[in-house]
Design an enzyme around this catalytic site. Structure first.
Site, short mmCIF file in Angstrom:
data_model
loop_
_atom_site.label_atom_id
_atom_site.label_comp_id
_atom_site.label_asym_id
_atom_site.label_seq_id
_atom_site.Cartn_x
_atom_site.Cartn_y
_atom_site.Cartn_z
N LYS A 22 17.59 -7.15 -32.25
CA LYS A 22 17.16 -5.76 -32.41
C LYS A 22 16.36 -5.55 -33.70
O LYS A 22 16.61 -6.21 -34.71
CB LYS A 22 18.38 -4.82 -32.43
CG LYS A 22 19.40 -5.13 -31.34
CD LYS A 22 20.52 -4.12 -31.25
CE LYS A 22 21.63 -4.62 -30.33
NZ LYS A 22 22.62 -5.48 -30.98
N ARG A 75 40.99 -14.28 -26.51
CA ARG A 75 40.44 -12.99 -26.05
C ARG A 75 39.08 -13.16 -25.38
O ARG A 75 38.73 -12.40 -24.48
CB ARG A 75 40.32 -12.01 -27.22
CG ARG A 75 41.67 -11.56 -27.74
CD ARG A 75 41.50 -10.69 -28.97
NE ARG A 75 42.78 -10.19 -29.43
CZ ARG A 75 42.94 -9.51 -30.56
NH1 ARG A 75 41.88 -9.25 -31.33
NH2 ARG A 75 44.12 -9.07 -30.91
N ILE A 126 29.05 -5.81 -23.61
CA ILE A 126 28.98 -6.88 -24.61
C ILE A 126 30.19 -6.82 -25.55
O ILE A 126 30.05 -6.59 -26.75
CB ILE A 126 27.66 -6.77 -25.41
CG1 ILE A 126 27.36 -5.29 -25.78
CG2 ILE A 126 26.50 -7.37 -24.63
CD1 ILE A 126 26.19 -5.12 -26.75
N TYR A 171 22.94 -7.47 -38.26
CA TYR A 171 24.20 -8.20 -38.30
C TYR A 171 24.15 -9.42 -39.22
O TYR A 171 25.18 -10.01 -39.53
CB TYR A 171 24.63 -8.67 -36.88
CG TYR A 171 24.69 -7.58 -35.84
CD1 TYR A 171 24.60 -6.23 -36.17
CD2 TYR A 171 24.81 -7.88 -34.49
CE1 TYR A 171 24.63 -5.24 -35.20
CE2 TYR A 171 24.86 -6.90 -33.51
CZ TYR A 171 24.75 -5.58 -33.88
OH TYR A 171 24.78 -4.59 -32.91
N ASP A 182 24.53 -10.97 -27.89
CA ASP A 182 23.92 -9.76 -28.46
C ASP A 182 24.03 -9.80 -29.98
O ASP A 182 25.11 -9.66 -30.54
CB ASP A 182 24.65 -8.52 -27.93
CG ASP A 182 23.98 -7.24 -28.41
OD1 ASP A 182 23.03 -6.79 -27.76
OD2 ASP A 182 24.41 -6.70 -29.46
N LYS A 206 33.03 -7.72 -28.13
CA LYS A 206 33.05 -8.66 -29.26
C LYS A 206 34.47 -9.12 -29.52
O LYS A 206 35.41 -8.31 -29.56
CB LYS A 206 32.49 -7.96 -30.52
CG LYS A 206 32.64 -8.75 -31.81
CD LYS A 206 33.86 -8.35 -32.62
CE LYS A 206 34.07 -9.22 -33.83
NZ LYS A 206 35.36 -8.94 -34.51
N HIS A 260 16.71 -0.64 -32.52
CA HIS A 260 18.16 -0.48 -32.71
C HIS A 260 18.62 0.98 -32.69
O HIS A 260 19.66 1.30 -32.11
CB HIS A 260 18.54 -1.15 -34.04
CG HIS A 260 19.95 -1.61 -34.12
ND1 HIS A 260 20.34 -2.72 -34.82
CD2 HIS A 260 21.09 -1.10 -33.59
CE1 HIS A 260 21.65 -2.89 -34.72
NE2 HIS A 260 22.13 -1.91 -33.99
P1 NDP Z 1 34.31 -3.71 -29.05
O1 NDP Z 1 34.56 -2.47 -28.28
O2 NDP Z 1 33.72 -4.90 -28.37
O3 NDP Z 1 35.70 -4.11 -29.73
C1 NDP Z 1 35.81 -5.19 -30.62
C2 NDP Z 1 37.22 -5.17 -31.21
O4 NDP Z 1 38.19 -5.34 -30.17
C3 NDP Z 1 37.43 -6.29 -32.20
O5 NDP Z 1 38.27 -5.79 -33.22
C4 NDP Z 1 38.16 -7.37 -31.39
O6 NDP Z 1 39.03 -8.11 -32.22
C5 NDP Z 1 38.94 -6.51 -30.42
N1 NDP Z 1 39.12 -7.15 -29.11
C6 NDP Z 1 38.16 -7.65 -28.30
N2 NDP Z 1 38.68 -8.10 -27.16
C7 NDP Z 1 40.01 -7.89 -27.24
C8 NDP Z 1 41.11 -8.14 -26.36
N3 NDP Z 1 40.92 -8.72 -25.17
N4 NDP Z 1 42.36 -7.78 -26.76
C9 NDP Z 1 42.56 -7.21 -27.96
N5 NDP Z 1 41.57 -6.93 -28.83
C10 NDP Z 1 40.31 -7.27 -28.47
O7 NDP Z 1 33.45 -3.27 -30.34
P2 NDP Z 1 32.12 -3.65 -31.08
O8 NDP Z 1 31.84 -2.51 -31.98
O9 NDP Z 1 32.14 -4.99 -31.67
O10 NDP Z 1 31.01 -3.63 -29.94
C11 NDP Z 1 30.65 -4.76 -29.16
C12 NDP Z 1 29.23 -5.20 -29.46
O11 NDP Z 1 28.31 -4.13 -29.21
C13 NDP Z 1 28.96 -5.52 -30.92
O12 NDP Z 1 29.55 -6.73 -31.33
C14 NDP Z 1 27.47 -5.49 -30.95
O13 NDP Z 1 26.94 -6.68 -30.38
C15 NDP Z 1 27.19 -4.27 -30.08
N6 NDP Z 1 27.04 -3.04 -30.88
C16 NDP Z 1 25.81 -2.43 -30.86
C17 NDP Z 1 25.58 -1.29 -31.58
C18 NDP Z 1 24.24 -0.64 -31.54
O14 NDP Z 1 24.00 0.28 -32.33
N7 NDP Z 1 23.35 -1.06 -30.68
C19 NDP Z 1 26.64 -0.66 -32.41
C20 NDP Z 1 27.90 -1.35 -32.33
C21 NDP Z 1 28.08 -2.48 -31.57
P3 NDP Z 1 38.83 -9.63 -32.72
O15 NDP Z 1 37.37 -9.89 -32.90
O16 NDP Z 1 39.58 -9.64 -34.01
O17 NDP Z 1 39.46 -10.51 -31.68
#
Ligand code: NDP
Length: 275
Positions: free
Chosen positions: A77, A238, A230, A52, A47, A232, A110
């Site tokens: 998007k 992780r 999805i 981004y 995604d 991240k 988006h």
């Molecule tokens: P998430 O809820 O996926 O959380 C990501 C955070 O959690 C990062 O800091 C990551 O750290 C940490 N993390 C992930 N897995 C673990 C784990 N197993 N244990 C501990 N920490 C963990 O947040 P996002 O906001 O990134 O959302 C996910 C995706 O959704 C985005 O990347 C994007 O693709 C999409 N998105 C879409 C939006 C929209 O408007 N359409 C808006 C926001 C997001 P680290 O990376 O340091 O490991």
């Protein structure tokens, strides 16, 4: 597709892997490596978004991998400033070129950006992309029922997906019911609430009992609700942890305990306010 990942049917022969890999805030310089690591961990659904600024990195990782194109599912998007008919077509072409792909699996508007109010024209552009065969499916993100209804009332293609902020602290019950009624798949962004709930005692307790982490419990909850997710992470351990969730079965008691965590809490912007 990787047979271990469940899929959701988007209609017209398109299946989306229910677990994908998010790339928001992954810097371009780190994207190729992150996506290559994600492929190694088993992810096939990526995604990204114009916003981004890492679509090229996704394209490089795809070009260098030996995975078959048809085994991948790539979403990008349309950004708010590109909304409108011609501008959406131009923006799509730029994204497609950056990704180095002949076709994109899923293209999303988006945000509705209600003050700009060009999402109906943007939608008509997405329908043209679908007809032209350069996208396999089209949908939206951050749309509320009133925005979705205006698209549905056009009488053309109904969005296959609405990608919305959704996690145990923001369960979006009404919007999910609306989606179910209209045949729209719910996709959860920030499915892990950006990591803000990992010390929640309910999630920790369920995890202890199942020998899983709170992150895995949250992802299992999404999968059991039927959401596409999805998460991240740029951390390979992780990535593997978040992928190791398909064997988890939450009980009705677990589900009802998690349902008490809903407090309408957003980690990101309100769709009515972002333009
Ligand atoms: P998430 O809820 O996926 O959380 C990501 C955070 O959690 C990062 O800091 C990551 O750290 C940490 N993390 C992930 N897995 C673990 C784990 N197993 N244990 C501990 N920490 C963990 O947040 P996002 O906001 O990134 O959302 C996910 C995706 O959704 C985005 O990347 C994007 O693709 C999409 N998105 C879409 C939006 C929209 O408007 N359409 C808006 C926001 C997001 P680290 O990376 O340091 O490991």
């Amino acid at each position: 597709m990787n047979a271990s990942i469940p899929t959701v049917d988007l209609g017209h022969g398109v299946q989306i892997p229910q677990l994908g890999f998010g790339l928001f805030q992954v810097p371009l310089a780190e994207t190729k490596t992150a996506v290559a690591e994600a492929f190694k961990a088993g992810y096939r659904h990526i995604d990204t978004a114009k916003l981004y600024a890492n679509e090229e990195g996704v394209g490089e990782a795809i070009a260098e991998s030996d995975l078959a194109r048809e085994d991948l599912f790539i979403t990008t998007k349309l950004w708010n400033t590109d909304q409108g008919y011609e501008s959406a077509l131009d923006a799509f072409e730029k994204s497609r070129t950056k990704l180095g792909l002949e076709y994109v699996d899923l293209y999303l508007i988006h945000w509705p950006a209600p003050a700009i109010d060009r999402y109906l024209d943007s939608w008509k552009a997405l329908e043209k992309l679908l007809t032209d065969g350069v996208v396999r499916a089209i949908g939206v993100s951050n749309f509320e029922p009133q925005h979705l209804m205006r698209i549905i009332d056009l009488g053309g293609t109904v969005p296959v997906i609405n990608q919305i902020e959704l996690h145990p602290a923001l369960q979006q019950i009404e919007l999910r019911e609306f989606h179910a009624h209209e045949g729209i798949t719910t996709e959860a962004w920030s499915p892990l609430a950006k990591g803000q709930m990992f010390d929640n005692p309910i999630l920790v307790d369920i995890g202890h009992r199942l020998d899983k982490t709170p992150a895995q419990v949250i992802l299992a909850w999404h999968l059991q609700l039927g959401n596409v997710v999805i998460p991240k992470t740029v951390t390979p351990a992780r990535m593997a942890e978040n992928f190791d969730v398909f064997d988890i079965e939450l009980s009705l008691d677990d589900l009802s305990a998690i349902s008490t965590l809903d407090r309408g809490y957003r980690t990101g912007p309100d769709p009515l306010e972002l333009n």
